[in-house]
Write a protein that holds these residues in place. Structure first.
Motif: not given
Length: 181
Positions: A129, A133, A136
């Motif tokens: 995760e 993040e 992105s």
């Protein structure tokens, strides 16, 4: 005698024997449509050496800012630390690592190439995760050309699908580079 230690950025003049692979990697990254790619190979094949002593110096000579990030660490903290080590500009207070990275890259006409090395362990468990993040946020930057290269062991290649799902985009087949012995 180096033993099994990888070549680092200071070893560029000692690094040899991977010119063909290096030329292909540069051509892949230099394509106008390149944003996201993966370098994969067996453990110990020389991926880290290729990134640090081969690819980074060539990218820098071509006008890119190459940023080598240890993928085993927290992605945002490691990105901020990596940029600080190669930049004359420190972060401004609690500046977001992605914002800091983009600010520093203003001086590089070709933009930024972030190389997340040794991601194999990060793809397991809770590590995915924070990586998704960070990546992105980098890919969403419209003011700066950002190119990303993941580096993983062949045995974890199947885990790339989870990263692609998290990003909502796939690494194109022509941006997947297998390094052999």
């Amino acid at each position: 005698f180096r033993g099994v230690r990888p070549f680092g950025s200071r070893d560029a003049d000692l690094f040899f024997g991977r010119r063909k692979e290096l030329d292909r990697l540069i051509a892949m990254i230099d394509r106008p449509d390149f944003q996201l790619g993966v370098l994969f190979g067996q453990h110990g094949v020389g991926k880290t050496s290729l990134l640090q002593a081969g690819l980074s110096p060539r990218l820098e000579r071509s006008g890119f800012l190459p940023v080598y990030v240890d993928g085993r660490a927290d992605p945002r903290a490691a990105l901020k630390q990596a940029v600080f080590q190669i930049s004359a500009s420190p972060p401004k207070g609690e500046e977001d690592p992605v914002d800091y990275t983009l600010r520093v890259t203003e001086k590089f006409p070709e933009g930024l190439v972030v190389m997340f090395d040794d991601l194999t362990d990060r793809l397991d468990g809770d590590g995915l995760e924070p990586l998704v993040e960070t990546v992105s946020a980098l890919l969403a930057a419209e003011e700066r050309p950002v190119r990303l290269l993941f580096c993983i062991d062949s045995g974890a290649f199947h885990r790339l699908a989870e990263v692609e799902e998290g990003l909502g985009r796939a690494v194109p087949p022509d941006a997947r580079f297998g390094l052999e012995r």
